[in-house]
Write an enzyme that holds these catalytic residues in place. Structure first.
Site, PDB file in Angstrom:
ATOM      1  N   TYR A  53       0.840  -1.194   0.000  1.00  0.00           N
ATOM      2  CA  TYR A  53       0.000   0.000   0.000  1.00  0.00           C
ATOM      3  C   TYR A  53       0.882   1.254   0.000  1.00  0.00           C
ATOM      4  CZ  TYR A  53      -3.314   3.476   1.762  1.00  0.00           C
ATOM      5  OH  TYR A  53      -4.080   4.606   1.929  1.00  0.00           O
ATOM      6  N   ASP A  54       1.903   1.237   0.857  1.00  0.00           N
ATOM      7  CA  ASP A  54       2.819   2.383   0.907  1.00  0.00           C
ATOM      8  C   ASP A  54       3.490   2.613  -0.443  1.00  0.00           C
ATOM      9  OD1 ASP A  54       2.149   2.763   3.501  1.00  0.00           O
ATOM     10  OD2 ASP A  54       3.907   1.743   4.329  1.00  0.00           O
ATOM     11  N   SER A  99     -28.736  11.204  16.164  1.00  0.00           N
ATOM     12  CA  SER A  99     -28.803   9.765  16.421  1.00  0.00           C
ATOM     13  C   SER A  99     -29.882   9.493  17.458  1.00  0.00           C
ATOM     14  CB  SER A  99     -27.450   9.250  16.891  1.00  0.00           C
ATOM     15  OG  SER A  99     -26.995  10.057  17.939  1.00  0.00           O
ATOM     16  N   LEU A 100     -30.015   8.262  17.839  1.00  0.00           N
ATOM     17  CA  LEU A 100     -31.102   7.872  18.743  1.00  0.00           C
ATOM     18  C   LEU A 100     -30.528   7.329  20.035  1.00  0.00           C
ATOM     19  CD1 LEU A 100     -33.325   5.925  16.181  1.00  0.00           C
ATOM     20  CD2 LEU A 100     -33.831   8.152  17.179  1.00  0.00           C
ATOM     21  N   GLU A 133     -41.345   1.324  14.385  1.00  0.00           N
ATOM     22  CA  GLU A 133     -40.800   0.909  13.082  1.00  0.00           C
ATOM     23  C   GLU A 133     -39.580   0.023  13.278  1.00  0.00           C
ATOM     24  OE1 GLU A 133     -39.477   4.634  11.487  1.00  0.00           O
ATOM     25  OE2 GLU A 133     -41.423   5.597  11.785  1.00  0.00           O
ATOM     26  N   LYS A 135     -35.792  -0.918  12.942  1.00  0.00           N
ATOM     27  CA  LYS A 135     -34.594  -0.098  12.814  1.00  0.00           C
ATOM     28  C   LYS A 135     -33.692  -0.758  11.781  1.00  0.00           C
ATOM     29  CE  LYS A 135     -31.095   2.249  15.594  1.00  0.00           C
ATOM     30  NZ  LYS A 135     -29.912   1.928  14.801  1.00  0.00           N
ATOM     31  N   ASP A 137     -30.728  -1.684   9.434  1.00  0.00           N
ATOM     32  CA  ASP A 137     -29.284  -1.653   9.591  1.00  0.00           C
ATOM     33  C   ASP A 137     -28.638  -1.347   8.235  1.00  0.00           C
ATOM     34  OD1 ASP A 137     -26.884  -1.796  10.818  1.00  0.00           O
ATOM     35  OD2 ASP A 137     -26.871  -3.972  11.070  1.00  0.00           O
ATOM     36  N   ARG A 156     -24.907  10.733   6.256  1.00  0.00           N
ATOM     37  CA  ARG A 156     -25.026  11.389   7.545  1.00  0.00           C
ATOM     38  C   ARG A 156     -23.723  12.078   7.928  1.00  0.00           C
ATOM     39  NH1 ARG A 156     -24.118  10.063  12.890  1.00  0.00           N
ATOM     40  NH2 ARG A 156     -25.663  10.836  14.342  1.00  0.00           N
ATOM     41  N   TYR A 245     -38.050   7.539   6.526  1.00  0.00           N
ATOM     42  CA  TYR A 245     -38.649   7.498   7.859  1.00  0.00           C
ATOM     43  C   TYR A 245     -38.602   8.821   8.630  1.00  0.00           C
ATOM     44  CZ  TYR A 245     -33.740   6.393   8.936  1.00  0.00           C
ATOM     45  OH  TYR A 245     -32.380   6.399   8.996  1.00  0.00           O
ATOM     46  N   LYS A 309     -41.313   6.364  17.936  1.00  0.00           N
ATOM     47  CA  LYS A 309     -41.336   7.820  17.781  1.00  0.00           C
ATOM     48  C   LYS A 309     -42.683   8.356  18.254  1.00  0.00           C
ATOM     49  CE  LYS A 309     -38.540   7.239  13.686  1.00  0.00           C
ATOM     50  NZ  LYS A 309     -38.505   7.245  12.217  1.00  0.00           N
ATOM     51  N   LYS A 333     -33.009  -1.820  21.035  1.00  0.00           N
ATOM     52  CA  LYS A 333     -32.121  -2.691  20.259  1.00  0.00           C
ATOM     53  C   LYS A 333     -32.320  -4.168  20.592  1.00  0.00           C
ATOM     54  CE  LYS A 333     -28.665  -1.036  18.343  1.00  0.00           C
ATOM     55  NZ  LYS A 333     -27.685   0.017  18.563  1.00  0.00           N
ATOM     56  N   CYS A 427      -1.249 -27.552  -1.805  1.00  0.00           N
ATOM     57  CA  CYS A 427      -2.696 -27.591  -2.021  1.00  0.00           C
ATOM     58  C   CYS A 427      -3.249 -28.881  -1.427  1.00  0.00           C
ATOM     59  CB  CYS A 427      -3.009 -27.518  -3.517  1.00  0.00           C
ATOM     60  SG  CYS A 427      -4.747 -27.811  -3.880  1.00  0.00           S
ATOM     61  N   CYS A 430      -4.702 -31.136  -4.626  1.00  0.00           N
ATOM     62  CA  CYS A 430      -3.857 -31.750  -5.659  1.00  0.00           C
ATOM     63  C   CYS A 430      -2.400 -31.872  -5.236  1.00  0.00           C
ATOM     64  CB  CYS A 430      -3.965 -30.973  -6.969  1.00  0.00           C
ATOM     65  SG  CYS A 430      -3.093 -29.395  -6.915  1.00  0.00           S
ATOM     66  N   CYS A 445      -3.076 -22.198  -4.883  1.00  0.00           N
ATOM     67  CA  CYS A 445      -2.566 -23.448  -5.442  1.00  0.00           C
ATOM     68  C   CYS A 445      -2.020 -23.161  -6.837  1.00  0.00           C
ATOM     69  CB  CYS A 445      -3.714 -24.447  -5.522  1.00  0.00           C
ATOM     70  SG  CYS A 445      -3.417 -25.807  -6.645  1.00  0.00           S
ATOM     71  N   CYS A 451      -5.481 -29.262 -11.006  1.00  0.00           N
ATOM     72  CA  CYS A 451      -6.039 -29.372  -9.656  1.00  0.00           C
ATOM     73  C   CYS A 451      -7.546 -29.592  -9.779  1.00  0.00           C
ATOM     74  CB  CYS A 451      -5.755 -28.107  -8.844  1.00  0.00           C
ATOM     75  SG  CYS A 451      -6.593 -28.092  -7.244  1.00  0.00           S
TER      76      CYS A 451
HETATM   77  S1  IVH Z   1     -35.234   8.001  13.012  1.00  0.00           S
HETATM   78  C1  IVH Z   1     -33.805  11.961  14.905  1.00  0.00           C
HETATM   79  N1  IVH Z   1     -36.045   5.670  12.129  1.00  0.00           N
HETATM   80  O1  IVH Z   1     -30.693   4.590  13.279  1.00  0.00           O
HETATM   81  C2  IVH Z   1     -34.082  10.543  14.608  1.00  0.00           C
HETATM   82  N2  IVH Z   1     -33.712   6.012  12.379  1.00  0.00           N
HETATM   83  O2  IVH Z   1     -29.288   5.059  15.774  1.00  0.00           O
HETATM   84  C3  IVH Z   1     -33.749  10.173  13.216  1.00  0.00           C
HETATM   85  N3  IVH Z   1     -32.356   4.126  11.650  1.00  0.00           N
HETATM   86  O3  IVH Z   1     -28.984   7.456  12.239  1.00  0.00           O
HETATM   87  C4  IVH Z   1     -33.660   8.729  12.996  1.00  0.00           C
HETATM   88  N4  IVH Z   1     -34.018   2.825  11.033  1.00  0.00           N
HETATM   89  O4  IVH Z   1     -29.532   5.666  10.488  1.00  0.00           O
HETATM   90  C5  IVH Z   1     -34.986   6.422  12.467  1.00  0.00           C
HETATM   91  N5  IVH Z   1     -36.920   3.674  11.306  1.00  0.00           N
HETATM   92  C6  IVH Z   1     -35.867   4.427  11.642  1.00  0.00           C
HETATM   93  C7  IVH Z   1     -34.546   3.968  11.507  1.00  0.00           C
HETATM   94  C8  IVH Z   1     -33.486   4.798  11.888  1.00  0.00           C
HETATM   95  C9  IVH Z   1     -32.692   2.941  11.117  1.00  0.00           C
HETATM   96  C10 IVH Z   1     -30.954   4.543  11.906  1.00  0.00           C
HETATM   97  C11 IVH Z   1     -30.588   5.888  11.379  1.00  0.00           C
HETATM   98  C12 IVH Z   1     -30.078   6.666  12.562  1.00  0.00           C
HETATM   99  C13 IVH Z   1     -29.715   5.565  13.500  1.00  0.00           C
HETATM  100  C14 IVH Z   1     -29.736   6.061  14.915  1.00  0.00           C
END
Ligand code: IVH
Length: 701
Positions: A53-54, A99-100, A133, A135, A137, A156, A245, A309, A333, A427, A430, A445, A451
């Site tokens: 990489y370097d 974030s939440l 709702e 969440k 991923d 974000r 959302y 929410k 969670k 290998c 083979c 191999c 092989c």
């Molecule tokens: S609401 C101010 N709704 O979770 C609140 N977030 O841990 C805005 N995420 O950054 C977020 N599903 O990327 C909301 N149904 C959902 C979600 C959701 C996934 C993610 C989102 C957020 C992160 C926070």
């Protein structure tokens, strides 16, 4: 991947480069280094040693020192700490992306509701409704719509400032370019999650594995890697999806509950998670949580909890935020899905390209509702890094719900006599030497097609979905047919009819199933060029690259002749032209040349062409666009769009976009401050266009 020796052989001393070559190399280096950054930082799956990489970085710097005027906006030297998303412009969020707060227990959910009740001074009788709702991923995104048109999108980032990934988001079909219906505010920022289905993720990884490319650890990484990479054409190949959302900046808001907002989104053509429910009170929320947890394996995409929410927006506004999270929302969670089990053994799989991949054999254990008996160990360094030994008690996790991973061993529970694992240098199939070139993570191999593992893996790849797609010729049949000499090379598959009687007598076969198989084979005697190219199993030539090559060379004869010529003469026209195709870097050229340099590969192709007809690549939208099939080079800074977007649009119209100018170039589109490419175009007499002329010509203006 090509070995460093091969790569170096293709490199010229920096002093000898002319400006045009330097520009091309800087482009390739920027791309390659960015790719390694991504592998290292985001996917935790480096492909090359730090020293290699370097070396790439040093070469990039040396070229930039000689040609400072050619330093690119996305130059690796401009990036601090090599953040993976370098190369994207920064975009400030008008309304920060927050974030939440997390909760892991029912008690914390109770507290959340009580906090709201206290804050709003509601009595115990007043019902508080929530939108509940899943969440997702994935990775959160802010999409800006003006007058209903999608104008910009950003990740974000740190919440205040994200990266402008508009060009890539345009390649996601579920994100509407225009909101449908009416009643949308003039300005509306829709926030939501970009994600990848588990099934699509599996297919993508399968294709990458077959192409010898590194696989993504989980759908989230795959989605992130797909959005935060520099080429929208690549994003377009990735099956990304979106759920909306939340909202950010908005000119007028006529919804009074979150539920209404989601209904609006749906009307405007934005996907909204169909699992969403309106809930009242803690018991209802917990029931929803448990319901979604049960549904989780069937959802088809990864979630890591649920989000509650407060439904009423006036309450949301009053509740406001504590530091980075709203008081009105909570992420409940799911517990991490981990388990402990014994590592019974480590065996080595040999892949199509000879790669030796260690696989952990585990005492079967249930992780998150699925029995896990195996886990990939990636490569020998991974085993050393985690110091895994046969007999160890290990912690297993289902990352992204699909690929089981070993996180670590439990030191206290190691059996007294467990020796470190020694990776084989022969290998296991083979017996040929297995060699790990310096700077690479993978040992391979050297047996080639002698092989049995490599030969059968190649045959498997040959009949797989994206290739010849021959139904009814599964892995077991390939192995059995290979072992008994019925099928040794791809062409043999098309001669199986002669052995029909013989197959019929085999266990598990009968007259009908043999006929079905032969019919499936016959159906594939005609095949599009891109599938044919992909089916050959050339290292690094995945489906996307195969399409690129097919589109460029159009016919099998043209492609094969050019590749044979390229293999024979590294400096000749054919090899040079191959290298000018956009996204075709020196390592890929080396791998293709190596493939065609092998007489048995040329023989395989010749044999196959006696059996099948390869259809020329269609020239997309030839009728509708005058630029279809033309080779275009963009240079300089464009005014109305980024170069990335220009490229994506040109490709959508069927044009081939090249990275450098040659006699085969049809148009060079010249933006502001264009450098040597414009000069080269004039020198070669290639037509040059202004941005406006290009827009007029391509009908994109
Ligand atoms: S609401 C101010 N709704 O979770 C609140 N977030 O841990 C805005 N995420 O950054 C977020 N599903 O990327 C909301 N149904 C959902 C979600 C959701 C996934 C993610 C989102 C957020 C992160 C926070």
């Amino acid at each position: 991947m090509s070995g460093p020796g091969r790569r170096e052989a293709a490199l010229r001393a920096v002093d000898e480069l002319d400006a045009l070559e330097a520009e091309g190399e800087l482009a390739r280096l920027a791309q390659e280094i960015a790719r390694h950054d991504l592998l290292y930082h985001q996917q935790d799956a480096p492909e090359i040693a730090d020293s290699a990489y370097d070396a790439l970085k040093r070469r990039n710097e040396a070229i930039e020192r000689r040609f400072p005027q050619l330093m690119r906006a996305d130059s690796p030297t401009r990036r601090v700490g090599a953040a993976p998303a370098a190369g994207f412009a920064k975009l400030r969020h008008d309304v920060p992306m927050l974030s939440l707060d997390n909760a892991f227990s029912a008690a914390e959910v109770d507290e959340f509701i009580e906090r709201i009740r206290r804050f709003l001074a509601l009595d115990a009788e007043t019902a508080i409704a929530f939108s509940a709702e899943p969440k997702i991923d994935g990775l959160s995104m802010s999409l800006r719509f003006e007058q209903g048109r999608f104008v910009r999108g950003a990740t974000r980032g740190d919440g205040e400032e994200g990266e402008d990934v508009t060009a890539n988001l345009l390649a996601i079909p579920e994100i509407p370019r225009r909101l449908s219906g009416d009643g949308w505010p003039d300005l509306l920022e829709i926030r939501g999650e970009v994600y990848m289905d588990r099934a699509e993720f599996g297919r993508l990884n399968e294709a990458r594995r077959e192409a010898g490319e590194p696989v993504f650890a989980n759908p989230r990484n795959a989605a992130a890697g797909s959005v935060r990479q520099l080429d929208p054409a690549v994003t377009a190949q990735r099956p990304l999806r979106f759920f909306g959302y939340a909202w950010g900046a908005v000119s007028v808001r006529d919804w009074t509950t979150h539920g209404q907002f989601l209904a609006r989104l749906r009307d405007w053509g934005v996907p909204v998670n169909p699992q969403t429910r309106r809930c009242e009170g803690a018991a209802d929320l917990i029931a929803f949580y448990e319901h979604i947890q049960r549904e989780r394996p069937r959802l088809g995409y990864d979630i890591d909890g649920v989000v509650y929410k407060t439904d009423r927006i006036d309450w949301q506004e009053r509740l406001g935020f504590v530091s980075r999270s709203p008081r009105w929302a909570l992420a409940h969670k799911f517990p991490a899905e981990q388990a402990r089990t014994r590592l019974r053994g480590i065996f080595i799989q040999v892949g199509r390209t000879g790669a030796l991949t260690p696989v952990a054999e585990l005492e079967p254990i249930t992780v998150g509702g699925v029995v896990v008996a195996r886990a990939t160990l990636h490569n020998e360094d991974e085993i050393a890094r985690k110091d895994l030994r046969v007999g160890d008690m290990v912690i297993v996790q289902r990352a992204g719900d699909v690929i089981p991973q070993i996180l670590a061993h439990v030191p206290e529970e190691r059996p007294a006599a467990a020796p470190p694992f020694t990776f084989p240098d022969l290998c296991p199939v083979c017996g040929a030497h297995a060699i790990r070139p310096e700077g690479e993570a993978i040992r391979r191999c050297t047996g080639g097609l002698t092989c049995a593992a490599q030969a059968t893996e190649r045959l498997r790849h040959f009949v797989s979905r994206g290739a010849f797609d021959i139904e009814g010729l599964g892995d077991k049949h390939i192995e059995a047919f290979f072992a008994d000499g019925l099928v040794r090379a791809p062409g043999d598959i098309f001669r199986l009819r002669r052995r029909a009687a013989e197959i019929e007598t085999r266990e598990g076969w009968g007259g009908k199933s043999v006929e079905r198989l032969l019919a499936a084979i016959e159906a594939r005697r005609r095949i599009p060029l891109d599938r044919f190219v992909f089916a050959l199993g050339i290292r690094q030539v995945g489906e996307a690259t195969a399409k690129l090559l097919a589109r460029h060379y159009v016919t099998i004869e043209a492609w094969r002749d050019a590749m044979v010529a390229a293999a024979g003469d590294e400096a000749g026209d054919a090899a040079q032209t191959l290298g000018t195709i956009d996204q075709v870097g020196p390592a890929l050229v080396a791998d293709i040349r190596a493939f065609f340099g092998e007489p048995h590969n040329r023989k395989t192709i010749a044999d196959l062409l006696g059996e099948v007809t390869v259809e020329p690549a269609p020239q997309p939208r030839a009728a509708s666009s005058p630029v279809a099939g033309k080779t275009v080079v963009f240079t300089g800074t464009l005014e109305t769009m980024s170069r990335q977007e220009a490229k994506a649009r040109a490709e959508a119209l069927g044009a081939n976009v090249a990275g450098s100018v040659s006699r085969k170039t049809d148009y060079v589109v010249i933006g502001a401050d264009a450098g040597s490419k414009a000069a080269k175009a004039r020198e070669l007499g290639v037509a040059t266009l202004t941005e406006q002329e290009w827009l007029d010509l391509s009908g994109a203006g």
